[in-house]
Design an enzyme around this catalytic site. Structure first.
Site, PDB file in Angstrom:
ATOM      1  N   CYS A  34      19.601  20.953  -4.403  1.00 24.76           N
ATOM      2  CA  CYS A  34      20.311  21.984  -3.757  1.00 24.76           C
ATOM      3  C   CYS A  34      20.857  21.717  -4.384  1.00 24.76           C
ATOM      4  O   CYS A  34      21.870  23.203  -5.049  1.00 24.76           O
ATOM      5  CB  CYS A  34      20.263  21.851  -2.159  1.00 24.76           C
ATOM      6  N   GLN A  35      22.466  20.875  -4.968  1.00 27.92           N
ATOM      7  CA  GLN A  35      23.098  20.525  -4.812  1.00 27.92           C
ATOM      8  C   GLN A  35      22.977  20.051  -6.343  1.00 27.92           C
ATOM      9  O   GLN A  35      24.189  20.167  -6.961  1.00 27.92           O
ATOM     10  CB  GLN A  35      23.821  19.742  -3.828  1.00 27.92           C
TER      11      GLN A  35
END
Lengths: 410, 140
Positions: B55-56
């Site tokens: 996600c990051q």
């Protein structure tokens, strides 16, 4: 209920039990309000009170508890109506949240009225929740999704938008305030131009509903959607406002109990607004507690909160700009209390981890707006977003913690 | 090889190292330092095929076998995660495939890193370990 007194932030903070907790041994500094706001005791108490005193299924029961629950549920609808300036509570549909509200419109309105080669306009600033439902219905109907471009500061190209509108444009779905950057879009102009072209407009109010005074009749938007949990209310409840004549023409989104008038195996007639769109037992407790969230905002007054938040934003922007290599994304005049930034040579995830260890909650990453990040040519940003209960001291703690993190990373 | 250290031996060394750290700062400075020291991955392996999407941040792991043992190289665009890549390489590099596949890797809980580093969604250790074990299974 607006008072002309000085803004008493410590009195406001006392209403939020969570703000006194520690994170990793430090005082919590909660600056992720654009993701969800914290809840005042009144909201938490409303949930407890409902379950302890009058939990019952609504609208059909003929006993006292059902009466009380129904009255409280419908009182919430009236509070929402007033909160956004709708003309009737019948125009207020309760949903799970902004995402479900958009899906409802895309599926019900889009599913009925979109035709092959019709065009839907969104903008470069959209959250995935205002992209994917339209992609899905466009694919189903053979319609086209068009995107209003923006400049490097995140300002929409209104000239391009006006040229994009044509006889095929049926719907414009636009974020009122960008969740990633905090920019307030010129929605009055967007709505005016769309209507000149006979296209309908949905405003994604997930971020605007808490910061800006909203009057859907003055705005003249056709639909306005938002989530309860971003306006100091509980999670799991959202709102779809739609103009009555539009909602009346739209078919139900889901079938089941509550949304019907009469059912036989041959034919079912649907209930009237707003119940037509609220199939099944709704989220009674959270809807009821949402009113307490709205009452909290009204007890201070949106203009007072906005003034306080603008002061925080100005203070934060001023100090952040002094950090070498830091660049605020969307550093424009017309925005709400969100500051989104990148720092040369620093990955947002590293910052988030080090800030968390110092008790500071910010959001990092793409903010569910990957196309926007791609347009800006970045992997993500670090975003601090402020609410009614944040203080200057908390901004200073953020700046201090940022400087410390950078010393560790660089 | 008399100087061969088992995965358990290396885990214990790391637990001993981490137990010397008194503050969170020291722990993270160690990881950041490890991240900075990790040699950059050959760009030929920084492709979708070697990527663990998160996600990051992104992580790339390239695994290969040599003389019956499994070796890893890796990279990330975030420095702390790069440190975690380095940490896992320290523990698993040059071990027999079977040992890697079966390693419980309990040290992660003992050294006390923030739980979000271990989350799959933030592309932390769990996703990384899963891929390293899968690769080892294939190479073994």
């Amino acid at each position: 209920m607006q008072r002309e007194t000085t803004y008493d932030v410590s009195a406001i903070r006392k209403q939020f039990p969570i703000l006194s907790r520690k994170v990793k041994g430090k005082n919590l500094v909660y600056l992720d309000n654009a993701a969800t706001s914290q809840k005042p005791s009144s909201v938490i108490d409303a949930l407890v009170h409902y379950y302890s005193h009058y939990n019952a299924n609504i609208h059909r029961g003929l006993h006292t508890l059902a009466d009380e629950a129904t009255a409280a549920y419908e009182a919430s609808r009236v509070a929402v109506k007033t909160f956004i300036g709708a003309s009737s509570p019948d125009e207020i549909i309760f949903t799970k949240g902004t995402t479900e509200s958009i899906n409802l419109v895309a599926k019900s309105w889009g599913g009925t009225f979109l035709e092959k080669d019709d065009e839907i306009i969104i903008s470069s600033l959209e959250h995935h929740a205002n992209i994917v439902p339209w992609q899905m219905i466009a694919a189903e109907k053979g319609a086209k999704l068009r995107v209003i471009p923006m400049d490097d500061n995140g300002l929409l190209d209104m000239d391009a938008y006006s040229k994009m509108l044509n006889a095929k444009t049926k719907f414009v779905s636009i974020v009122h305030v960008s969740n990633a950057l905090g920019i307030i879009n010129p929605v009055e102009e967007i709505i005016r131009l769309a209507h000149m072209n006979n296209a309908l407009v949905l405003l994604d109010g997930a971020q605007s509903s808490v910061h800006l005074d909203i009057d859907v009749q003055t705005l003249d938007c056709d639909f306005y959607v938002f989530s309860g949990h971003k306006i100091y209310g509980p999670t799991g409840v959202g709102v779809l406002y739609g103009k009555r004549h539009l909602l009346e023409k739209m078919p139900p989104y889901q079938g089941g109990g509550e949304m019907i008038k009469e059912v036989s195996f041959e034919k079912t007639t649907y209930n009237e607004l707003p119940f037509k769109f609220e199939a099944g037992t709704p989220n009674i407790a959270d809807v009821i507690a949402l009113k307490a969230g709205i009452d909290f905002i009204d007890s201070i007054g949106k203009p007072s909160i906005r003034k306080h938040e603008e002061m925080l934003l100005e203070h934060a922007s001023m100090h952040l700009r002094k950090i070498p290599g830091l660049k605020i994304i969307g550093d424009v005049e017309n925005k709400v209390s969100v500051v989104s930034f990148v720092i040369d040579g620093v990955h947002p995830q590293d910052l988030a981890i080090l800030l968390d260890n110092q008790g500071i909650a910010v959001r990092t990453g793409h903010h569910c707006a990957q196309p926007l990040m791609q347009r800006l040519g970045i992997v993500g940003t670090t975003r601090a977003s402020f609410a009614a209960y944040n203080t200057i001291e908390e901004i200073d703690a953020l700046v201090l913690a940022l400087n410390k993190s950078l010393k560790m990373l660089l | 090889m008399s100087d061969h250290k088992t995965i358990k031996n290396i885990e214990q060394e790391l637990i001993d190292d981490f137990s010397l750290f008194e503050t969170w700062e020291e722990k993270y400075e160690y990881l950041i330092d490890l991240g900075k020291k990790l040699p950059p991955l050959d760009p030929a392996f920084k492709t979708e095929a070697y990527k663990i999407k998160g996600c990051q941040s992104s992580v790339w792991i390239h695994s290969f076998a040599k003389d019956g043992l499994v070796y890893f190289e890796g990279d990330s665009d975030a420095i702390i995660v790069r440190g975690l890549v380095g940490l896992m390489i320290t523990v698993l590099n040059g071990q027999p495939a079977k040992e890697i596949v079966n390693a419980p890797l309990d040290f992660i809980n003992t050294i006390g890193l923030s739980s979000h580093l271990a989350q799959t969604r933030s592309n932390g250790l769990r996703a990384m370990i899963k891929q390293m074990k899968l690769d080892a299974g294939v190479l073994g």
